[in-house]
Design a protein around this motif. Sequence first.
Motif, mmCIF file in Angstrom:
data_model
loop_
_atom_site.group_PDB
_atom_site.id
_atom_site.type_symbol
_atom_site.label_atom_id
_atom_site.label_comp_id
_atom_site.label_asym_id
_atom_site.label_seq_id
_atom_site.Cartn_x
_atom_site.Cartn_y
_atom_site.Cartn_z
ATOM 1 N N ARG A 47 -44.021 34.445 -0.354
ATOM 2 C CA ARG A 47 -43.121 34.719 -1.488
ATOM 3 C C ARG A 47 -43.276 33.653 -2.575
ATOM 4 O O ARG A 47 -43.199 33.960 -3.772
ATOM 5 N N ASP A 88 -46.334 34.465 -4.624
ATOM 6 C CA ASP A 88 -46.078 35.542 -5.589
ATOM 7 C C ASP A 88 -45.352 34.989 -6.807
ATOM 8 O O ASP A 88 -45.689 35.330 -7.948
ATOM 9 N N HIS A 92 -46.988 34.977 -10.714
ATOM 10 C CA HIS A 92 -46.284 35.526 -11.876
ATOM 11 C C HIS A 92 -45.933 34.433 -12.872
ATOM 12 O O HIS A 92 -45.953 34.667 -14.092
ATOM 13 N N MET A 144 -47.902 38.527 3.098
ATOM 14 C CA MET A 144 -47.866 39.065 1.741
ATOM 15 C C MET A 144 -48.186 40.553 1.739
ATOM 16 O O MET A 144 -47.579 41.340 0.991
ATOM 17 N N PRO A 162 -45.405 42.575 -2.623
ATOM 18 C CA PRO A 162 -44.706 42.322 -3.886
ATOM 19 C C PRO A 162 -45.391 43.041 -5.037
ATOM 20 O O PRO A 162 -46.596 43.322 -4.993
ATOM 21 N N LEU A 165 -49.325 42.675 -6.302
ATOM 22 C CA LEU A 165 -50.340 42.355 -5.297
ATOM 23 C C LEU A 165 -51.189 43.595 -5.044
ATOM 24 O O LEU A 165 -50.704 44.596 -4.517
#
Length: 399
Positions: free
Chosen positions: A166, A169, A173, A195, A200, A203
């Motif tokens: 997480r 991710d 971003h 992941m 997310p 991805l």
Amino acid sequence: MTTVEQETGSGIRPFHVEISAEALDDLRRRLAATRWPRRELVDDRSQGVQLATIQEVARYWMGDYDMRRVEARLNALAQFTTEIDGVDVHFLHVRSPHEAALPLVMTHGWPGSVIELLDAVGPLTDPTAHGGTAEDAFHLVLPSIPGYGWSGAPTQLGWDPGRVGRAWDTLMHRLGYDRYVAQGGDLGAYVVDAMGRQAPEGLLGIHANLLVAMPADGSARRSETEEEKTALAAIAERTATGFGYFVEQATRPQTIGYPQVDSPVALASWLLDHDTDSYHKISRAFLDGEPSGNLTREHVLDNITLYWLTATGTSAARAYWETGQAQARAGGHAPPPVTVPAAFTTFPGEAFAAPRSWLEQAYPTLTYYNRVDRGGHFAAWEEPELFATEVRAAFRSLR
């Protein structure tokens, strides 16, 4: 930096490695003062790292190795830190000269670090200089897992592979990448597996070179083909004879951490005692001057020196404890399925050669599978050009 960034700590700050002369002098002093045990009573590695090997590692480290190599190699690339979920994350960010490049976040493992990925940077970001085409280029992000390298060590429990995933991710971003792919080996394979299950937004797919998700139906224990039987035998052999480091780090990371941050020889021997294939390759590099691919004496010591200078032996080992705790909390319940495209490469020197049948059951979304003819557990480190070729092929259909 915006007001929001100031308040949340989400700004991205340039980073530069600076190693003091005092730290290097202390390292040399500790190496020189090592108290050596007697030689092992066997002629192989069945009792652990052999005395001749570790003594040559220490001699070369203290006398022939340029201890500022780590500083120079990392400072040659763009480095940054940013706070994510209360921890400062150190990462390398190397943009490709090809603007249409696909963003890729790669995760190292243990006993590795970002060092094991450095020689794949050129082939991945500038493929036209390494036998590829501009269409194969990646913008590359190489973060250090919290507790490793120059990333901060977590001060709270819960930094398991899912939480790391997480964080990655968030990082991608934050860097402005709204679509990206992820790759990992060893502990990094746990991260990209998580992941793929979190899926997310943005991805596009994952690639791994260690299978961490065995088929949920237990078919890996009912091997039928020769390929499956060979893999199962390799797993049984490793569990019986070479799994001590895993058990210790998964249950007593604090205990094994004390010698790692106090004795450079204890640290080096612990990091070398991972798997038979890589141990023999590294041993030959030091004793015979015959490295396997990129596993040279200098490159191996770059990684060990990073662990020493950052005093991260304990916090790195703790990642295994966190992974085990997360699995215990799951209570045997199957995790959510991977819903993004998954790709896999089997390198022959890995602890076991994952059969395609196991991959297809563990990852129903499998879009790429290949077995290559060289390389081992440290695939990107040992064979960076071949590794880069595999990563390009794995993600080519997702561009």
